[in-house]
Design a protein around this motif. Structure first.
Motif, PDB file in Angstrom:
ATOM      1  N   GLY A  90      43.755  -8.944  24.542  1.00  0.00           N
ATOM      2  CA  GLY A  90      42.805  -8.129  23.795  1.00  0.00           C
ATOM      3  C   GLY A  90      43.102  -6.645  23.863  1.00  0.00           C
ATOM      4  N   GLY A  91      43.530  -6.156  25.031  1.00  0.00           N
ATOM      5  CA  GLY A  91      43.875  -4.745  25.153  1.00  0.00           C
ATOM      6  C   GLY A  91      45.065  -4.374  24.300  1.00  0.00           C
ATOM      7  N   THR A  92      46.035  -5.284  24.206  1.00  0.00           N
ATOM      8  CA  THR A  92      47.203  -5.047  23.358  1.00  0.00           C
ATOM      9  C   THR A  92      46.813  -5.073  21.894  1.00  0.00           C
ATOM     10  N   PHE A  93      45.932  -5.993  21.528  1.00  0.00           N
ATOM     11  CA  PHE A  93      45.431  -6.080  20.157  1.00  0.00           C
ATOM     12  C   PHE A  93      44.798  -4.748  19.750  1.00  0.00           C
ATOM     13  N   ASN A  94      43.973  -4.190  20.641  1.00  0.00           N
ATOM     14  CA  ASN A  94      43.309  -2.921  20.345  1.00  0.00           C
ATOM     15  C   ASN A  94      44.312  -1.766  20.298  1.00  0.00           C
ATOM     16  N   LEU A  95      45.289  -1.767  21.222  1.00  0.00           N
ATOM     17  CA  LEU A  95      46.337  -0.743  21.207  1.00  0.00           C
ATOM     18  C   LEU A  95      47.052  -0.730  19.868  1.00  0.00           C
ATOM     19  N   PHE A  96      47.416  -1.919  19.392  1.00  0.00           N
ATOM     20  CA  PHE A  96      48.179  -2.016  18.149  1.00  0.00           C
ATOM     21  C   PHE A  96      47.326  -1.692  16.918  1.00  0.00           C
TER      22      PHE A  96
END
Length: 428
Positions: free
Chosen positions: A111-117
């Motif tokens: 989820g954190g990577t999803f938000n970063l991207f």
């Protein structure tokens, strides 16, 4: 290490080779700076004409030894430690993308990577298109634009536990002149080496299994050295054209297969500074020394717990790719024949509320914002790590509202199962 060793030996021996009279154990170089005798010696370091150490934000001997060990484990040519897995994700993309560029990512990612991207990189002018990890080659191709610079995915996604078909994504990436970037955090190089299946860049949150003891946040980027940046020079000017901040040096011409990691270190780490501390790198190295012992135990325990959950009537579904019948079982056996990881997801008949009651009833299995260390722990992603996502984004990321992520540790498996049993009983 010039000799070709097996992973078990690399875990213990790679990276640090002491000379006569030097410490047998990798020391912590707890220094910000390093001394030189002349101004010219220092100048050559700043111009990237000599290798060496001058400031820990860029390089440190402890960090470099640990990075070299991880590169050896993955079969890469070079690696760079970062302060976190998120920093590794950011640097890997930002090293080849700039404002106006685009990349494609599997939607089944942390989820954190999803938000970063989707949010943070968008503010920098870099766009992402998310695709289903099970997309066909034609569907992936359809998402490619003239300004698409990379494909990204997780070997085993967190927390949905989808298994990526690395060869399929690599074929599409290479057919269109771009690298495939793989997050290999969950399997680790003990269970999967994505470079052998066509990946070009591998990243890890070293916070997880590599550290193994929940002591140190960190990340790493490893370059295979296989992608020919110069063959697509117009697409990757940051690597293939002169860098004015280094007097017109061109990374691919000056450093060849080391170009990607050299640029990430000399340019991005110089300017953004997300370095892993030498103390954390030292602790990470201690974890790496037992990685080859811990991963089989994680997988063995997780399979037994998954089998128990599969036969428990109060459990509606279990997702663990090493279970026969799982939709990713065949892919898992192809890419990870010795086991995937220790992470399981499952749901209870009572749905979201029952999931929360179950977790609150556990005794020694702890509710923590963590995964993949020696201790068994549990999380409800929809309430915790992924709570910033909308319901539709949760579904797109493969996260059901009732999903419980169970990270099975290396304790006695009977004790783990007993705690799950009593929690199921006491949630009623």
């Amino acid at each position: 290490m010039s000799q070709k060793f097996k992973p078990e030996t690399l875990c213990v021996q790679a990276g640090w080779t002491p000379k006569k009279g030097e410490p047998r154990v990798l020391p912590i170089y707890q220094s910000t700076t390093f001394k030189y005798d002349t101004s010219e010696q220092m100048a050559r370091l700043f111009d990237l004409e000599d290798s060496g150490y001058f400031y820990t934000r860029l390089q440190n001997p402890t960090n470099d030894a640990v990075a070299a060990k991880i590169a050896a484990l993955e079969g890469g040519v070079a690696a760079m430690l970062t302060s976190s897995g998120q920093a590794a994700n950011f640097y890997a993309i930002f090293n080849i993308c700039e404002a106006g560029d685009h990349f494609i990512s599997s939607s089944a990612i942390y989820g954190g990577t999803f938000n970063l991207f989707s949010v943070t990189l968008k503010k920098l002018g870099i766009e992402v298109t998310f695709i289903n990890p099970d997309a066909t080659e034609e569907e992936i191709e359809a998402a490619i634009r003239p300004n698409t610079k990379a494909l990204f995915g997780e070997t085993v996604s967190n927390p949905s536990l989808d298994v990526l078909d690395i060869e399929k994504f690599a074929r599409v990436a290479h057919r269109n002149g771009m690298p495939l970037i793989i997050d290999n955090t969950f399997p680790t190089p003990i269970n999967c080496r994505p470079f052998e299946w066509g990946a070009d860049i591998v990243i890890h949150s070293t916070t997880k299994y590599m550290d193994g003891h929940a002591t140190s946040v960190g990340g790493v980027i490893v370059d295979s050295g296989n992608f020919d940046w110069d063959a697509h020079a117009e697409k990757y000017p940051g690597l293939c054209t002169p860098d004015e901040s280094y007097h017109g040096l061109t990374y691919t011409k000056a450093f060849g297969k080391m170009a990607f990691i050299t640029k990430a270190t000399a340019q991005l780490m110089r300017d953004l500074g997300s370095i892993q501390s030498p103390q954390n790198a030292f602790l990470l190295n201690l974890g790496l020394e037992t990685l080859h012992l811990r991963m089989p135990r994680h997988c063995e325990n997780a399979l037994k717990v998954a089998q128990f959950l599969q036969n428990e009537p109060r459990v509606t579904w279990v997702n663990y790719c090493d279970l026969p019948g799982n939709k990713y079982y065949d892919l898992a056996k192809k890419y990870m024949p010795n086991g995937s990881c220790g992470v399981i997801s499952f749901g209870l008949k009572g749905g979201r509320e029952d999931s929360i009651k179950f977790m609150d009833s556990l005794k020694f299995i702890a509710i923590v914002t963590h995964v993949a260390d020696a201790r068994t722990c549990v999380l409800h992603p929809a309430s915790h790590t992924h709570r910033q996502l909308s319901d539709q984004q949760l579904i797109d990321a493969g996260v059901r509202p009732d999903l419980i992520r169970l990270s099975v540790g290396i304790e006695n498996v009977d004790d783990i199962i007993d705690d799950i049993k009593q929690a199921l009983d006491n949630k009623e």
